[in-house]
Design an enzyme around this catalytic site. Structure first.
Site, short mmCIF file in Angstrom:
data_model
loop_
_atom_site.label_atom_id
_atom_site.label_comp_id
_atom_site.label_asym_id
_atom_site.label_seq_id
_atom_site.Cartn_x
_atom_site.Cartn_y
_atom_site.Cartn_z
N LEU A 1 3.78 1.18 27.66
CA LEU A 1 3.34 1.16 29.13
C LEU A 1 3.43 -0.16 29.70
CD1 LEU A 1 0.52 3.81 28.79
CD2 LEU A 1 2.83 4.22 29.58
N GLY A 2 4.02 -1.19 29.02
CA GLY A 2 4.07 -2.54 29.74
C GLY A 2 2.81 -3.19 29.68
N SER A 3 1.75 -3.15 28.85
CA SER A 3 0.71 -3.77 28.84
C SER A 3 0.63 -5.32 28.71
CB SER A 3 -0.30 -3.46 27.73
OG SER A 3 0.30 -3.72 26.25
N PRO B 1 -3.03 0.88 27.50
CA PRO B 1 -2.86 0.88 25.93
C PRO B 1 -1.97 -0.03 25.76
CG PRO B 1 -2.49 3.30 26.76
CD PRO B 1 -2.72 2.51 28.08
N ASP C 1 10.12 -4.81 32.20
CA ASP C 1 8.81 -4.63 32.17
C ASP C 1 8.08 -5.77 33.30
OD1 ASP C 1 9.29 -2.81 30.33
OD2 ASP C 1 7.40 -3.61 28.93
N ALA D 1 2.16 0.80 23.43
CA ALA D 1 2.55 2.38 23.78
C ALA D 1 3.61 2.40 24.72
CB ALA D 1 1.12 2.91 24.08
N ALA E 1 3.45 -7.15 29.64
CA ALA E 1 4.04 -7.70 30.78
C ALA E 1 2.91 -7.97 31.95
CB ALA E 1 5.33 -6.68 31.28
N ALA E 2 1.89 -6.78 31.86
CA ALA E 2 1.20 -6.75 33.13
C ALA E 2 -0.19 -7.82 33.05
CB ALA E 2 0.45 -5.28 33.21
O1 PMV Z 1 8.73 0.47 24.68
P1 PMV Z 1 9.20 -0.35 25.72
O2 PMV Z 1 8.34 -0.17 26.94
O3 PMV Z 1 9.18 -1.69 25.24
O4 PMV Z 1 10.61 0.13 26.19
C1 PMV Z 1 11.79 -0.29 25.29
C2 PMV Z 1 12.84 0.12 26.19
C3 PMV Z 1 14.20 0.00 25.48
O5 PMV Z 1 15.21 0.49 26.34
C4 PMV Z 1 14.04 1.08 24.07
C5 PMV Z 1 14.67 -1.31 24.78
C6 PMV Z 1 14.88 -2.71 25.66
O6 PMV Z 1 14.63 -3.46 25.52
O7 PMV Z 1 15.30 -2.08 27.07
#
Ligand code: PMV
Length: 330
Positions: A117-119, A112, A164, A115, A121-122
């Site tokens: 889950l690193g979409s 998704p 990510d 959300a 980046a993937a």
């Molecule tokens: O929501 P995501 O997967 O983009 O993760 C954010 C992670 C944080 O630590 C809140 C911010 C960051 O840049 O590391």
């Protein structure tokens, strides 16, 4: 034509605290973005994307990147996705020293969007791999991770962590501390279950909220430091393959994140539903405010409980994925 895929990720531990130099442990999950790149005769880039959210509207984006796609989907999300593809293709052109190379690109993602889950980046990692291979160049994993990070920096106006892109490239569980990223070896299978509330948080606002709390209250700064301590313990539990301890630490990590104001009613409801079912532990993952939780459960209990939890739009199992970016078809 080359097809490559790369996994999404959850944070087992350490989001937010990682911004202040504490370690974090993101883990790749068995949910992938798949990108097919076919070189064109001309220098154009045509992108077709399907299934960019979980529940499957289909996006047909046929046109050059300046065109407006005729789709029923949140426009900013779509534009963001296309921005990532454009920059990934630029990186591939640069890596292969073929600045004029044109491509037909197809993106399919089971992760998704927006959300946590690193979409993005993937998609970026898979796109760089597929497009460079299509031009006859195979980059090593470090270079793919580095170039994917540059794409995120560019698209996100200089605001990106390496977590990510590194995790998606390498797969498995990784450890991130400042600029230092490395893969953790010999970790057990982690039976993740993900609950998704259908929404997303505003990462920038959530990060700056934690920053303010941390400068205003010593105990908030202590909370951030406590998350760092917890992550170090988590690394030991991972090495010892102690899933019960990992679950307890996930519960604790969620409590500390909630204290920092980044949870949400929907996230708390899903975390509690998971715990009251059969999860070993559960926590929000990523920036918070909405989006996803991750639980640890090798039975079907948590997934079933989440399916009946108000506010949970979708629950799914996604074990730790030990593979990072990989070629699916060449
Ligand atoms: O929501 P995501 O997967 O983009 O993760 C954010 C992670 C944080 O630590 C809140 C911010 C960051 O840049 O590391």
């Amino acid at each position: 034509m080359v097809t490559s895929s790369a996994p999404g990720k959850v944070y087992l531990f350490g989001e937010h605290a990682v911004v202040y130099g504490e370690p974090a442990v993101p883990c790749a999950i068995e949910r992938r973005a798949t990108v097919t790149a076919t070189e064109r005769e001309d220098a154009a880039l045509r992108v077709r994307a399907g299934d960019l959210t979980l529940d499957g509207f289909t996006v047909e984006y046929n046109g050059d990147t300046s065109g407006t796609p005729d789709v029923d989907v949140d426009q900013p999300l779509l534009e963001a996705a296309m921005g990532y593809v454009n920059e990934a293709i630029e990186q591939a052109r640069d890596a292969a020293d073929r600045p004029e190379a044109g491509f037909d690109v197809t993106v399919d993602s089971a992760i998704p969007l927006g959300a946590g889950l690193g979409s993005s980046a993937a998609v970026v990692v898979a796109a760089i791999d597929a497009a460079t291979r299509e031009l006859g160049v195979a980059l090593d994993a470090e270079e793919i991770a580095e170039r994917a990070y540059r794409v995120e920096l560019e698209v996100q106006n200089g605001e990106a962590s390496r977590a990510d892109t590194f995790c998606s490239t390498m797969g498995g569980a990784v450890r991130v501390e400042g600029e230092d990223c490395r893969r953790l070896e010999d970790v057990p299978n982690l039976p993740f279950v993900i609950g998704y509330d259908g929404g997303s948080g505003d990462t920038g606002a959530l990060v700056s909220g934690v920053r303010s709390l941390r400068s205003e209250y010593d105990f908030a700064a202590d909370t951030v430091a406590a998350i760092g301590d917890l992550v170090r313990r988590g690394e030991r539990a991972l090495a010892a393959e102690d899933l019960d301890e990992l679950g307890r630490l996930m519960d604790f990590n969620h409590g500390l994140l909630a204290a920092l104001g980044v949870s949400a009613r929907s996230l708390d409801a899903m975390v509690w539903a998971a715990r009251e079912a059969s999860a070993k532990g559960a926590k929000l993952t990523g920036a918070g405010g909405g989006g996803c939780i991750v639980a640890l459960d090798d039975s079907t209990g948590t997934e079933t409980a989440l399916d009946y939890t108000p506010g949970c739009e979708r629950a799914f199992r996604a074990d730790l994925d030990t593979d990072g970016v990989r070629v699916e078809r060449a």
